[in-house]
Design a protein around this motif. Sequence first.
Motif, mmCIF file in Angstrom:
data_model
loop_
_atom_site.group_PDB
_atom_site.id
_atom_site.type_symbol
_atom_site.label_atom_id
_atom_site.label_comp_id
_atom_site.label_asym_id
_atom_site.label_seq_id
_atom_site.Cartn_x
_atom_site.Cartn_y
_atom_site.Cartn_z
ATOM 1 N N ILE A 84 3.100 42.927 -22.505
ATOM 2 C CA ILE A 84 2.754 44.129 -23.273
ATOM 3 C C ILE A 84 1.352 43.988 -23.844
ATOM 4 O O ILE A 84 0.536 44.911 -23.768
ATOM 5 N N ARG A 85 1.042 42.812 -24.392
ATOM 6 C CA ARG A 85 -0.299 42.558 -24.939
ATOM 7 C C ARG A 85 -1.360 42.702 -23.857
ATOM 8 O O ARG A 85 -2.405 43.322 -24.070
ATOM 9 N N ASN A 86 -1.101 42.148 -22.671
ATOM 10 C CA ASN A 86 -2.064 42.240 -21.575
ATOM 11 C C ASN A 86 -2.283 43.685 -21.145
ATOM 12 O O ASN A 86 -3.413 44.089 -20.853
ATOM 13 N N ARG A 87 -1.226 44.471 -21.112
ATOM 14 C CA ARG A 87 -1.374 45.884 -20.737
ATOM 15 C C ARG A 87 -2.165 46.654 -21.787
ATOM 16 O O ARG A 87 -2.968 47.525 -21.441
ATOM 17 N N LEU A 88 -1.950 46.342 -23.065
ATOM 18 C CA LEU A 88 -2.720 46.993 -24.120
ATOM 19 C C LEU A 88 -4.199 46.645 -24.002
ATOM 20 O O LEU A 88 -5.066 47.511 -24.172
ATOM 21 N N ILE A 89 -4.495 45.388 -23.705
ATOM 22 C CA ILE A 89 -5.891 44.963 -23.547
ATOM 23 C C ILE A 89 -6.539 45.658 -22.352
ATOM 24 O O ILE A 89 -7.662 46.163 -22.449
ATOM 25 N N LEU A 90 -5.836 45.719 -21.235
ATOM 26 C CA LEU A 90 -6.384 46.390 -20.054
ATOM 27 C C LEU A 90 -6.621 47.879 -20.312
ATOM 28 O O LEU A 90 -7.640 48.439 -19.899
ATOM 29 N N ALA A 121 -7.183 49.321 -23.256
ATOM 30 C CA ALA A 121 -8.309 49.468 -24.179
ATOM 31 C C ALA A 121 -9.637 49.283 -23.450
ATOM 32 O O ALA A 121 -10.595 50.025 -23.692
ATOM 33 N N ARG A 122 -9.708 48.330 -22.541
ATOM 34 C CA ARG A 122 -10.940 48.127 -21.765
ATOM 35 C C ARG A 122 -11.229 49.314 -20.865
ATOM 36 O O ARG A 122 -12.383 49.723 -20.699
ATOM 37 N N TRP A 123 -10.183 49.882 -20.274
ATOM 38 C CA TRP A 123 -10.345 51.058 -19.415
ATOM 39 C C TRP A 123 -10.885 52.234 -20.231
ATOM 40 O O TRP A 123 -11.802 52.952 -19.797
ATOM 41 N N VAL A 124 -10.353 52.443 -21.427
ATOM 42 C CA VAL A 124 -10.815 53.525 -22.304
ATOM 43 C C VAL A 124 -12.271 53.293 -22.693
ATOM 44 O O VAL A 124 -13.080 54.230 -22.694
ATOM 45 N N LEU A 125 -12.624 52.054 -23.011
ATOM 46 C CA LEU A 125 -14.013 51.771 -23.397
ATOM 47 C C LEU A 125 -14.989 52.001 -22.251
ATOM 48 O O LEU A 125 -16.134 52.398 -22.483
ATOM 49 N N ARG A 126 -14.556 51.759 -21.016
ATOM 50 C CA ARG A 126 -15.433 52.068 -19.872
ATOM 51 C C ARG A 126 -15.687 53.563 -19.772
ATOM 52 O O ARG A 126 -16.802 53.992 -19.495
ATOM 53 N N ASP A 127 -14.651 54.373 -19.980
ATOM 54 C CA ASP A 127 -14.803 55.829 -19.873
ATOM 55 C C ASP A 127 -15.537 56.445 -21.057
ATOM 56 O O ASP A 127 -16.149 57.496 -20.929
ATOM 57 N N VAL A 180 -12.282 57.846 -30.092
ATOM 58 C CA VAL A 180 -11.432 57.212 -29.073
ATOM 59 C C VAL A 180 -11.942 55.797 -28.789
ATOM 60 O O VAL A 180 -11.145 54.844 -28.705
ATOM 61 N N ALA A 181 -13.244 55.634 -28.659
ATOM 62 C CA ALA A 181 -13.823 54.319 -28.419
ATOM 63 C C ALA A 181 -13.615 53.415 -29.631
ATOM 64 O O ALA A 181 -13.342 52.224 -29.474
ATOM 65 N N THR A 182 -13.712 53.966 -30.822
ATOM 66 C CA THR A 182 -13.470 53.185 -32.031
ATOM 67 C C THR A 182 -12.036 52.686 -32.074
ATOM 68 O O THR A 182 -11.776 51.520 -32.387
ATOM 69 N N ALA A 183 -11.086 53.549 -31.747
ATOM 70 C CA ALA A 183 -9.679 53.152 -31.726
ATOM 71 C C ALA A 183 -9.428 52.084 -30.656
ATOM 72 O O ALA A 183 -8.678 51.129 -30.883
ATOM 73 N N ALA A 184 -10.065 52.218 -29.500
ATOM 74 C CA ALA A 184 -9.898 51.223 -28.427
ATOM 75 C C ALA A 184 -10.483 49.884 -28.838
ATOM 76 O O ALA A 184 -9.902 48.833 -28.564
ATOM 77 N N ARG A 185 -11.640 49.888 -29.524
ATOM 78 C CA ARG A 185 -12.231 48.651 -29.998
ATOM 79 C C ARG A 185 -11.337 47.969 -31.037
ATOM 80 O O ARG A 185 -11.142 46.755 -31.009
ATOM 81 N N ASP A 186 -10.784 48.782 -31.954
ATOM 82 C CA ASP A 186 -9.880 48.235 -32.960
ATOM 83 C C ASP A 186 -8.632 47.641 -32.306
ATOM 84 O O ASP A 186 -8.149 46.580 -32.698
#
Length: 79
Positions: free
Chosen positions: A11-17, A19-25, A44-50
């Motif tokens: 679950i942690r790995n999926r959340l990290i992936l 968040a990285r996908w969102v930050l790319r977009d 959205v980027a702020t939430a993904a970084r957090d």
Amino acid sequence: MTAPFLSPAQIRNRLILTARWVLRDHHPGTDGRCPACRTADCPVATAARDMLRAATGVELWSTATKPTAPDRDDPRQAG
């Protein structure tokens, strides 16, 4: 595969992936604005970084365990 069948590490790995996908977009362009939201400070980027910061800061298990008492038979502790 659904969440009840996933381990906490999966679950942690999926959340990290995610968040990285969102930050790319939502990475700011040359003008400093998000290409998807068209805002200077993309929430959205702020939430993904957090989320990424929180997920990478969590230790799911400890690989190093400390002994509770010194072992008298251990030659490294003699002296």
